[in-house]
Design an enzyme around this catalytic site. Structure first.
Site, PDB file in Angstrom:
ATOM      1  N   ASN A 237       1.150  -1.380   0.213  1.00 53.86           N
ATOM      2  CA  ASN A 237      -0.154  -0.102  -0.382  1.00 53.86           C
ATOM      3  C   ASN A 237       0.859   1.468  -0.213  1.00 53.86           C
ATOM      4  OD1 ASN A 237      -2.353  -1.260  -0.012  1.00 53.86           O
ATOM      5  ND2 ASN A 237      -2.521  -1.731   2.403  1.00 53.86           N
ATOM      6  N   GLY A 258       7.741  -1.318  -3.931  1.00 54.04           N
ATOM      7  CA  GLY A 258       7.359  -1.389  -2.127  1.00 54.04           C
ATOM      8  C   GLY A 258       5.872   0.207  -2.295  1.00 54.04           C
ATOM      9  N   HIS A 259       5.951   0.971  -0.940  1.00 55.02           N
ATOM     10  CA  HIS A 259       4.681   1.907  -0.920  1.00 55.02           C
ATOM     11  C   HIS A 259       5.021   2.881  -1.818  1.00 55.02           C
ATOM     12  CE1 HIS A 259       8.280   2.589   1.945  1.00 55.02           C
ATOM     13  NE2 HIS A 259       7.805   4.001   1.286  1.00 55.02           N
ATOM     14  N   ASN A 260       4.166   3.346  -2.627  1.00 53.71           N
ATOM     15  CA  ASN A 260       3.585   4.528  -3.674  1.00 53.71           C
ATOM     16  C   ASN A 260       4.636   4.735  -4.375  1.00 53.71           C
ATOM     17  OD1 ASN A 260       3.223   6.152  -0.324  1.00 53.71           O
ATOM     18  ND2 ASN A 260       5.114   6.698  -0.382  1.00 53.71           N
ATOM     19  N   SER A 278       8.459   4.371  -3.005  1.00 49.21           N
ATOM     20  CA  SER A 278       8.308   6.306  -4.133  1.00 49.21           C
ATOM     21  C   SER A 278       9.265   6.153  -5.415  1.00 49.21           C
ATOM     22  CB  SER A 278       8.345   7.019  -2.753  1.00 49.21           C
ATOM     23  OG  SER A 278       7.881   7.848  -1.739  1.00 49.21           O
TER      24      SER A 278
END
EC number: 2.3.1.191
Length: 363
Positions: A237, A258-260, A278
């Site tokens: 998420n 990974g997230h973002n 990110s």
């Protein structure tokens, strides 16, 4: 189930020759093929193996003399792997999930289940979740509250889809895939040694040991149409914004996103690739097996990374890279060649030193 040569040719978009009504049950290697098998001999190197088997029909290379090879029918394919895509789709017997909803499945009353959906044993569908028409949910799957799956989804056994995840049409998830786990986000009350080391590239400074504080993931995951994720693949998420996977992208087994992070359209992320948080990945990017990507960078459209590459900085569109750290592939090749020469260079250097500094020299 039997298929005629004519039906197979139509499925893969190729022309067939010979007895088009001949039927086959399976596809197999030439040497193992029996009378009811379609031999896969799409290169001249398989011609000898055809004689070892008993196939009556085969997929062959363009220009092959199928009659001279003793066959009754043949389909000539200029691009073998593309032909394999159509053939395997046609012959795939599926995973045996029975029609309807298994009695042991737990479906929240507020969930919306589309037409012709199959849900296997011990699967759970959460509140207000929506599953599109024609989807197959295998055994032991979990679909969280408010999650959305488009039409024709196919979830193998033990797949989990987290709350609020949104997925497009024709999604495929192999066994154990996890979509929508929380991101790996932690912080210390004061500046940590890891932060100092990253800033200084080596020095932890005076940072003291501290406990880690969890940052919760308020975002979710958005996945486009025609996406496939491999076994034990994980997509985290987002922290605030959603993590995204674009249309047509394919993630191999044990890939971590990974997230973002945002992955563009028609990308391939091969086995054991790890993408930090990110990261912005463009369209048509290929990351070879065990590629590692540091956080907060971008990778441009059409980039290709060789297996084992570690990407530590931004990569411009269209570049082919390899190595640790990732550099242009031709540069990495020169570095690798130079490394292999080092032992010989050192021996030559020792010999020169002995010649120059030979004991007893008048100089």
């Amino acid at each position: 189930m039997r298929f005629t040569i004519s039906q197979i040719a139509a499925a893969i978009g190729m022309e067939a020759e010979g007895d088009l009504d001949l039927t086959i049950l399976r596809a197999t290697e030439p040497a193992d093929a029996g009378p009811d098998d379609l031999a896969l001999a799409m290169s001249p190197k398989y011609a000898e193996a055809l004689g070892q088997g008993k196939a009556r029909a085969a997929l062959l290379w363009p220009g092959a003399d199928w009659q001279g090879l003793g066959l009754k029918a043949a389909i000539l394919v200029p691009r073998p792997r593309l032909a394999m895509a159509g053939l395997t789709a046609m012959l795939d017997p599926g995973q045996g999930v029975e029609p309807g909803i298994h009695p042991s499945a737990v479906i929240d009353p507020s969930a919306v289940i589309g037409a012709d959906v199959r849900i296997g044993p011990l699967s759970v569908v959460g509140a207000r979740a929506r599953i599109g028409d024609g989807s197959v949910i295998g055994p032991h799957c979990s679909i969280g509250m408010d999650a959305v799956l488009g039409q024709g989804a196919w979830l193998r056994e033990m797949v989990s889809i987290g709350a609020r995840v949104t997925i497009g049409d024709r999604f495929i998830a192999q066994p154990g895939a996890r979509i929508g786990g929380d991101g790996f986000s932690f912080v210390t009350p004061e500046v940590s040694g890891a932060e100092n080391a990253r800033k200084t590239l080596g020095d932890q400074g005076e940072a003291k040991a501290q406990a880690w504080v969890r940052i919760h993931s308020l975002g979710s995951v958005e996945i486009g149409d025609d996406v496939e994720v491999g076994a034990n693949c994980t997509v985290d998420n987002g922290t605030i914004r959603n993590t995204r996977i674009g249309d047509g992208s394919k993630l191999d087994n044990l890939v971590h996103v990974g997230h973002n992070t945002r992955v563009g359209r028609d990308c391939l992320l091969c086995g054991q690739t790890g993408v930090s948080g990110s990261v912005e990945i463009g369209n048509n990017v290929v990351l070879g097996g065990q590629t590692g990507v540091v956080d907060n960078i971008f990778i441009g459209d059409g980039v290709i990374s060789g297996g084992g590459t570690k990407i530590l900085s931004n990569v411009p569109a269209g570049r082919v890279i390899m190595g640790y750290p990732g550099v242009k592939m031709e540069t990495h090749t020169e570095i690798y060649k130079a490394q292999r020469r080092l032992p010989r260079l050192m021996r030559d250097l020792d010999a020169l030193k002995k010649a120059v500094f030979k004991p007893g020299s008048s100089d």
